[in-house]
Design a protein around this motif. Sequence first.
Motif, PDB file in Angstrom:
ATOM      1  N   MET A 234     -13.657  -4.652  -9.156  1.00 31.45           N
ATOM      2  CA  MET A 234     -13.208  -4.460  -7.782  1.00 31.45           C
ATOM      3  C   MET A 234     -11.706  -4.668  -7.744  1.00 31.45           C
ATOM      4  N   SER A 235     -11.036  -3.859  -6.928  1.00 30.74           N
ATOM      5  CA  SER A 235      -9.577  -3.984  -6.850  1.00 30.74           C
ATOM      6  C   SER A 235      -9.072  -3.610  -5.472  1.00 30.74           C
ATOM      7  N   TYR A 236      -7.903  -4.200  -5.124  1.00 29.61           N
ATOM      8  CA  TYR A 236      -7.152  -3.825  -3.928  1.00 29.61           C
ATOM      9  C   TYR A 236      -5.989  -2.929  -4.352  1.00 29.61           C
ATOM     10  N   ASN A 237      -5.526  -2.119  -3.393  1.00 28.90           N
ATOM     11  CA  ASN A 237      -4.289  -1.388  -3.599  1.00 28.90           C
ATOM     12  C   ASN A 237      -3.789  -0.905  -2.243  1.00 28.90           C
ATOM     13  N   SER A 238      -2.593  -0.289  -2.235  1.00 25.24           N
ATOM     14  CA  SER A 238      -2.039   0.272  -1.010  1.00 25.24           C
ATOM     15  C   SER A 238      -1.120   1.432  -1.363  1.00 25.24           C
ATOM     16  N   PHE A 239      -0.991   2.345  -0.401  1.00 26.45           N
ATOM     17  CA  PHE A 239      -0.122   3.505  -0.555  1.00 26.45           C
ATOM     18  C   PHE A 239       0.916   3.440   0.562  1.00 26.45           C
ATOM     19  N   ILE A 240       2.137   3.021   0.209  1.00 25.25           N
ATOM     20  CA  ILE A 240       3.213   2.830   1.177  1.00 25.25           C
ATOM     21  C   ILE A 240       4.486   3.434   0.592  1.00 25.25           C
ATOM     22  N   SER A 241       5.277   4.050   1.455  1.00 26.12           N
ATOM     23  CA  SER A 241       6.532   4.704   1.036  1.00 26.12           C
ATOM     24  C   SER A 241       6.259   5.742  -0.052  1.00 26.12           C
ATOM     25  N   GLN A 242       5.189   6.508   0.150  1.00 22.92           N
ATOM     26  CA  GLN A 242       4.847   7.643  -0.712  1.00 22.92           C
ATOM     27  C   GLN A 242       4.489   7.258  -2.148  1.00 22.92           C
ATOM     28  N   SER A 243       4.045   6.015  -2.359  1.00 23.05           N
ATOM     29  CA  SER A 243       3.628   5.638  -3.716  1.00 23.05           C
ATOM     30  C   SER A 243       2.566   4.544  -3.657  1.00 23.05           C
ATOM     31  N   TRP A 244       1.693   4.579  -4.670  1.00 19.35           N
ATOM     32  CA  TRP A 244       0.674   3.540  -4.811  1.00 19.35           C
ATOM     33  C   TRP A 244       1.295   2.291  -5.421  1.00 19.35           C
ATOM     34  N   GLY A 245       0.813   1.138  -4.985  1.00 19.26           N
ATOM     35  CA  GLY A 245       1.253  -0.120  -5.576  1.00 19.26           C
ATOM     36  C   GLY A 245       0.488  -0.416  -6.848  1.00 19.26           C
ATOM     37  N   GLN A 246       0.703  -1.604  -7.380  1.00 15.93           N
ATOM     38  CA  GLN A 246      -0.019  -2.052  -8.565  1.00 15.93           C
ATOM     39  C   GLN A 246      -1.384  -2.594  -8.130  1.00 15.93           C
ATOM     40  N   GLN A 248      -4.594  -4.757  -7.631  1.00 18.04           N
ATOM     41  CA  GLN A 248      -4.814  -6.199  -7.751  1.00 18.04           C
ATOM     42  C   GLN A 248      -6.317  -6.433  -7.862  1.00 18.04           C
ATOM     43  N   ASN A 249      -6.754  -7.036  -8.959  1.00 14.94           N
ATOM     44  CA  ASN A 249      -8.177  -7.266  -9.164  1.00 14.94           C
ATOM     45  C   ASN A 249      -8.717  -8.314  -8.194  1.00 14.94           C
ATOM     46  N   VAL A 250      -9.946  -8.086  -7.754  1.00 17.28           N
ATOM     47  CA  VAL A 250     -10.659  -9.071  -6.947  1.00 17.28           C
ATOM     48  C   VAL A 250     -11.389 -10.002  -7.914  1.00 17.28           C
ATOM     49  N   GLY A 284     -10.957 -13.742  -1.345  1.00 17.17           N
ATOM     50  CA  GLY A 284      -9.522 -13.681  -1.595  1.00 17.17           C
ATOM     51  C   GLY A 284      -8.749 -12.936  -0.525  1.00 17.17           C
ATOM     52  N   GLU A 285      -7.446 -12.782  -0.788  1.00 17.87           N
ATOM     53  CA  GLU A 285      -6.517 -12.158   0.142  1.00 17.87           C
ATOM     54  C   GLU A 285      -5.711 -11.077  -0.578  1.00 17.87           C
ATOM     55  N   PHE A 286      -5.315 -10.051   0.174  1.00 13.98           N
ATOM     56  CA  PHE A 286      -4.438  -9.016  -0.346  1.00 13.98           C
ATOM     57  C   PHE A 286      -3.189  -8.979   0.525  1.00 13.98           C
ATOM     58  N   ARG A 287      -2.019  -9.168  -0.085  1.00 12.71           N
ATOM     59  CA  ARG A 287      -0.756  -9.239   0.652  1.00 12.71           C
ATOM     60  C   ARG A 287       0.106  -8.027   0.337  1.00 12.71           C
ATOM     61  N   ARG A 288       0.770  -7.529   1.384  1.00 11.10           N
ATOM     62  CA  ARG A 288       1.781  -6.491   1.233  1.00 11.10           C
ATOM     63  C   ARG A 288       3.066  -6.978   1.892  1.00 11.10           C
ATOM     64  N   PRO A 289       4.240  -6.536   1.414  1.00 12.23           N
ATOM     65  CA  PRO A 289       5.506  -7.059   1.958  1.00 12.23           C
ATOM     66  C   PRO A 289       5.606  -6.923   3.472  1.00 12.23           C
ATOM     67  N   VAL A 290       5.490  -5.706   4.001  1.00 13.45           N
ATOM     68  CA  VAL A 290       5.624  -5.484   5.440  1.00 13.45           C
ATOM     69  C   VAL A 290       4.719  -4.326   5.837  1.00 13.45           C
ATOM     70  N   PHE A 291       3.923  -4.521   6.885  1.00 13.65           N
ATOM     71  CA  PHE A 291       3.206  -3.411   7.487  1.00 13.65           C
ATOM     72  C   PHE A 291       2.885  -3.797   8.928  1.00 13.65           C
ATOM     73  N   ASP A 292       2.708  -2.802   9.761  1.00 12.90           N
ATOM     74  CA  ASP A 292       2.463  -3.001  11.181  1.00 12.90           C
ATOM     75  C   ASP A 292       0.988  -2.756  11.463  1.00 12.90           C
ATOM     76  N   LEU A 293       0.245  -3.807  11.859  1.00  8.85           N
ATOM     77  CA  LEU A 293      -1.175  -3.657  12.132  1.00  8.85           C
ATOM     78  C   LEU A 293      -1.431  -2.616  13.220  1.00  8.85           C
ATOM     79  N   LYS A 294      -0.532  -2.551  14.203  1.00 12.51           N
ATOM     80  CA  LYS A 294      -0.713  -1.606  15.307  1.00 12.51           C
ATOM     81  C   LYS A 294      -0.677  -0.156  14.843  1.00 12.51           C
ATOM     82  N   SER A 295      -0.058   0.081  13.681  1.00 12.98           N
ATOM     83  CA  SER A 295       0.034   1.461  13.188  1.00 12.98           C
ATOM     84  C   SER A 295      -1.240   1.915  12.483  1.00 12.98           C
ATOM     85  N   ILE A 296      -2.139   0.983  12.153  1.00 15.08           N
ATOM     86  CA  ILE A 296      -3.375   1.332  11.454  1.00 15.08           C
ATOM     87  C   ILE A 296      -4.360   1.897  12.472  1.00 15.08           C
TER      88      ILE A 296
END
Length: 312
Positions: A234-246, A248-250, A284-296
Amino acid sequence: MDPLSFLLQPPVFYPIIPYACTIFGGLRPGRMILIQGSVGTSATRFQIDFQCGCSTRPRSDVAFHFNPRFSSSDNAHIICNTMRKDHWLDELKFSGAPLKKGESFVLLFLFLTDKVKVSIGGHHFLDFTYRLPLKDVDAVGIYGDVTIKEISFLSSNPFHDELTPYPFCPPLKSGSADLQKTPLSKTFPMGLSDCHAITVRGLVTVNPDELTLLLKSSDSIPFKLTANFQDQSMSYNSFISQSWGQPQNVQTPFFLFYPERFFEILLLPEAGLFRLAINGTPVGEFRRPVFDLKSIDELQITGSAGLFLVQC
């Protein structure tokens, strides 16, 4: 970490009474048990016992004895008690219970840190303060003049146990007509906010490949959870600023999804992070530098599962 705490127990249908079964992982704050059935037309009483084991000789302690009794009046009264070392303690009586001979019922038992709350037909009826430790309760027994249609074992919010209200709790049913197929999408016109809990309950397919849960905005994917059945990861990830992050294993003691097994995912967004629980246990938790919950504005679920509930 106890592996049993991750097991989401399948429902029991039409058990033969008297009936007793183990509660996978035992009881803990936030756990719920939903019981649907009907009272016999000539019933005098029935009982549901939340027990510390299933022993009959010597008899297991009963932490919470729930005992509806019927007379000629319209409604029943309920006796609640605790049995410790084969001796009953002082009983409590609750009159005017909306249970009647020959009629069906839905009971929901919500176990909190210091007490159990009981609703009948979707309405709160009584509280019972524990006299034995909740952690010792690992079985439920049902006896008397009653027919049980279904026993469902459910989880609530593991992050805020004491704040958990009575939730909407449809039981999990294999082959239910209400089964929703993936891919499934759900929108949030107003976006998300802090502690906007998202609950997904479902059943893994026979030959699963992958299960994915995405939270999306117009130009990004702030959260992606992937369960890969091929390598059991199992893993987390995010796609922000036109690229996937690294990715993160759960980190869990073992893979939490299995073919033809029920599951529950709880996702709790907070400022700067997403908190995740599976089958009622935080993982566990998954952290990203900055994102706006209202935009989701969209939840998307794809992959090898049928869905019984998607609640936001």
